[in-house]
Design an enzyme around this catalytic site. Structure first.
Site, PDB file in Angstrom:
ATOM      1  N   VAL A  59      11.300 -12.020  -9.217  1.00 30.63           N
ATOM      2  CA  VAL A  59      10.087 -12.896  -9.261  1.00 30.63           C
ATOM      3  C   VAL A  59      10.619 -14.358  -9.524  1.00 30.63           C
ATOM      4  O   VAL A  59       9.829 -15.393  -9.219  1.00 30.63           O
ATOM      5  CB  VAL A  59       9.462 -12.579 -10.520  1.00 30.63           C
ATOM      6  CG1 VAL A  59       8.406 -11.421 -10.379  1.00 30.63           C
ATOM      7  CG2 VAL A  59       9.969 -12.683 -11.839  1.00 30.63           C
ATOM      8  N   TYR A 150      15.429 -19.016 -24.660  1.00 28.83           N
ATOM      9  CA  TYR A 150      14.401 -17.966 -24.817  1.00 28.83           C
ATOM     10  C   TYR A 150      13.051 -18.727 -25.364  1.00 28.83           C
ATOM     11  O   TYR A 150      12.126 -18.540 -24.767  1.00 28.83           O
ATOM     12  CB  TYR A 150      14.568 -16.604 -25.208  1.00 28.83           C
ATOM     13  CG  TYR A 150      13.550 -15.750 -25.579  1.00 28.83           C
ATOM     14  CD1 TYR A 150      13.355 -14.893 -24.175  1.00 28.83           C
ATOM     15  CD2 TYR A 150      12.851 -15.333 -26.506  1.00 28.83           C
ATOM     16  CE1 TYR A 150      12.415 -13.852 -24.215  1.00 28.83           C
ATOM     17  CE2 TYR A 150      11.755 -14.430 -26.698  1.00 28.83           C
ATOM     18  CZ  TYR A 150      11.752 -13.569 -25.361  1.00 28.83           C
ATOM     19  OH  TYR A 150      10.788 -12.748 -25.376  1.00 28.83           O
TER      20      TYR A 150
HETATM   21  P1  NAP Z   1      12.609  -4.813 -21.158  1.00 29.15           P
HETATM   22  O1  NAP Z   1      12.408  -3.583 -21.448  1.00 29.15           O
HETATM   23  O2  NAP Z   1      13.982  -5.460 -21.040  1.00 29.15           O
HETATM   24  O3  NAP Z   1      11.925  -4.909 -19.690  1.00 29.15           O
HETATM   25  C1  NAP Z   1      11.908  -6.067 -18.997  1.00 29.15           C
HETATM   26  C2  NAP Z   1      11.429  -6.053 -17.532  1.00 29.15           C
HETATM   27  O4  NAP Z   1      11.450  -7.314 -16.808  1.00 29.15           O
HETATM   28  C3  NAP Z   1      12.142  -4.975 -16.580  1.00 29.15           C
HETATM   29  O5  NAP Z   1      11.258  -4.011 -15.996  1.00 29.15           O
HETATM   30  C4  NAP Z   1      12.910  -5.783 -15.720  1.00 29.15           C
HETATM   31  O6  NAP Z   1      12.996  -5.131 -14.415  1.00 29.15           O
HETATM   32  C5  NAP Z   1      11.840  -6.880 -15.446  1.00 29.15           C
HETATM   33  N1  NAP Z   1      12.660  -8.076 -15.074  1.00 29.15           N
HETATM   34  C6  NAP Z   1      13.682  -8.781 -15.490  1.00 29.15           C
HETATM   35  N2  NAP Z   1      13.701  -9.753 -14.596  1.00 29.15           N
HETATM   36  C7  NAP Z   1      13.322  -9.713 -13.443  1.00 29.15           C
HETATM   37  C8  NAP Z   1      12.962 -10.390 -12.346  1.00 29.15           C
HETATM   38  N3  NAP Z   1      13.827 -11.720 -12.136  1.00 29.15           N
HETATM   39  N4  NAP Z   1      12.325  -9.919 -11.441  1.00 29.15           N
HETATM   40  C9  NAP Z   1      11.399  -9.029 -11.651  1.00 29.15           C
HETATM   41  N5  NAP Z   1      11.545  -8.306 -12.830  1.00 29.15           N
HETATM   42  C10 NAP Z   1      12.359  -8.639 -13.698  1.00 29.15           C
HETATM   43  O7  NAP Z   1      11.906  -5.974 -21.856  1.00 29.15           O
HETATM   44  P2  NAP Z   1      10.215  -5.702 -22.514  1.00 29.15           P
HETATM   45  O8  NAP Z   1      10.672  -5.587 -23.837  1.00 29.15           O
HETATM   46  O9  NAP Z   1       9.468  -4.576 -21.846  1.00 29.15           O
HETATM   47  O10 NAP Z   1       9.652  -7.109 -22.379  1.00 29.15           O
HETATM   48  C11 NAP Z   1       8.610  -7.665 -21.347  1.00 29.15           C
HETATM   49  C12 NAP Z   1       8.204  -8.879 -21.723  1.00 29.15           C
HETATM   50  O11 NAP Z   1       7.647  -8.809 -22.955  1.00 29.15           O
HETATM   51  C13 NAP Z   1       9.201 -10.071 -21.479  1.00 29.15           C
HETATM   52  O12 NAP Z   1       8.580 -11.064 -21.025  1.00 29.15           O
HETATM   53  C14 NAP Z   1       9.752 -10.219 -22.872  1.00 29.15           C
HETATM   54  O13 NAP Z   1      10.003 -11.606 -22.997  1.00 29.15           O
HETATM   55  C15 NAP Z   1       8.326  -9.910 -23.365  1.00 29.15           C
HETATM   56  N6  NAP Z   1       8.309  -9.963 -25.001  1.00 29.15           N
HETATM   57  C16 NAP Z   1       9.214  -8.778 -25.449  1.00 29.15           C
HETATM   58  C17 NAP Z   1       9.135  -8.575 -26.816  1.00 29.15           C
HETATM   59  C18 NAP Z   1       9.971  -7.143 -27.283  1.00 29.15           C
HETATM   60  O14 NAP Z   1      10.214  -7.243 -28.674  1.00 29.15           O
HETATM   61  N7  NAP Z   1      10.425  -6.367 -26.623  1.00 29.15           N
HETATM   62  C19 NAP Z   1       8.767  -9.504 -27.702  1.00 29.15           C
HETATM   63  C20 NAP Z   1       8.162 -10.593 -27.196  1.00 29.15           C
HETATM   64  C21 NAP Z   1       8.006 -10.613 -26.015  1.00 29.15           C
HETATM   65  P3  NAP Z   1      14.240  -4.525 -13.713  1.00 29.15           P
HETATM   66  O15 NAP Z   1      14.996  -3.733 -14.869  1.00 29.15           O
HETATM   67  O16 NAP Z   1      13.988  -3.850 -12.547  1.00 29.15           O
HETATM   68  O17 NAP Z   1      15.168  -5.780 -13.159  1.00 29.15           O
END
Ligand code: NAP
Length: 242
Positions: A59, A150
């Site tokens: 993206v 971040y």
């Molecule tokens: P995660 O398990 O690490 O998953 C991240 C996802 O983002 C993966 O599916 C990855 O896809 C995708 N991604 C990363 N870079 C990308 C790119 N350049 N283009 C397309 N897809 C990309 O993390 P998560 O915890 O589910 O996080 C999801 C969202 O929630 C993020 O925006 C994160 O900042 C936010 N968030 C998470 C937390 C938490 O505690 N977990 C807290 C606050 C906010 P690929 O593996 O296919 O590359």
């Protein structure tokens, strides 16, 4: 109704895709590196009788985001709901953050949101219908030590949400932001049990969240029951940030 969920190969994005599919949406599952996981989710959802298809795009590339959206429009129809969930995180002392670290963080977490909004908005404006949900973070609201780039990128997502909501409201497009607290996904896989225990102690509800806690709000904001809600920044954090 068609929904594009970016970064849906695992974690929060995969759960949002699953819940939306279970609630009648045709879901476009975006992935970047995790093709196998995205195809597995596609197969699982198809096997349960839902409409789902995986689409590649980094993206952070406007060309790839645009190409993905054109492919979705051709195969699944206009996108009604865009969930900008794809994101990366990194923990480093501020003085150790390199220019490349900073640029990649903003390219994925901020420009990725910009690119996908740019790609879907023409059809949403034409149809005078749409819901965009951006996944920020509670650290975008209050800042986290050792996560300056971040936190700054997630604060930018909040600003983008609020400004875009004001601009496209008259086209009946709603833009909202979810700020998760600590959620049990691979993003936090490096945290040891002691750290998770401290985070739980610091959370009024005494636990960390699940991907479904975020998905339930994303589902609500996607649909007509949230028809008068736009420009909002909503925390799902167990009370850690109020
Ligand atoms: P995660 O398990 O690490 O998953 C991240 C996802 O983002 C993966 O599916 C990855 O896809 C995708 N991604 C990363 N870079 C990308 C790119 N350049 N283009 C397309 N897809 C990309 O993390 P998560 O915890 O589910 O996080 C999801 C969202 O929630 C993020 O925006 C994160 O900042 C936010 N968030 C998470 C937390 C938490 O505690 N977990 C807290 C606050 C906010 P690929 O593996 O296919 O590359």
């Amino acid at each position: 109704m068609t929904a594009l969920i970016t970064g849906a190969s695992r974690g929060i994005g995969a759960q949002i895709a699953t819940l939306l599919a279970e609630n009648g949406y045709s879901v476009a599952i975006n992935y970047n590196n995790s093709k196998e996981q995205a195809l597995k989710l596609e197969r699982e959802l198809l096997g349960q009788g839902y409409i789902a298809k995986a689409f590649y795009a980094d993206v952070s590339s406007m060309a790839e985001a645009d190409q993905m959206v054109r492919e979705i429009e051709q195969t699944m129809g206009d996108i009604d709901v865009l969930i900008n969930n794809a994101g990366i995180a990194q923990q480093k002392l501020f003085c150790d953050i390199t220019e490349n670290d900073f640029d990649r963080m903003f390219d994925v977490n901020v420009k990725g949101v910009f690119n996908c909004c740019k790609a879907v908005l023409p059809s949403m404006i034409r149809e005078k219908n749409g819901s965009i949900i951006n996944i920020s973070s509670m650290w975008g609201q209050v800042g986290a030590s050792c996560e300056v780039h971040y936190s700054a990128s997630k604060a930018a997502v909040i600003g983008l949400t609020q400004a875009l909501a004001k601009e496209v409201g008259l086209s009946n497009i709603r833009v909202n932001c979810i700020c998760p607290g600590v959620i049990d996904t691979q993003m936090n896989a490096d945290l040891d049990d002691g750290t998770i225990g401290i985070l739980k102690d610091e959370t009024p509800l005494g636990t960390i969240g699940t991907p479904n806690d975020i998905a339930e709000l994303a589902l609500f904001l996607s649909g007509k029951h949230a028809g008068f809600i736009t420009g909002q920044v909503i925390g799902v954090n167990g009370g850690m940030v109020i």
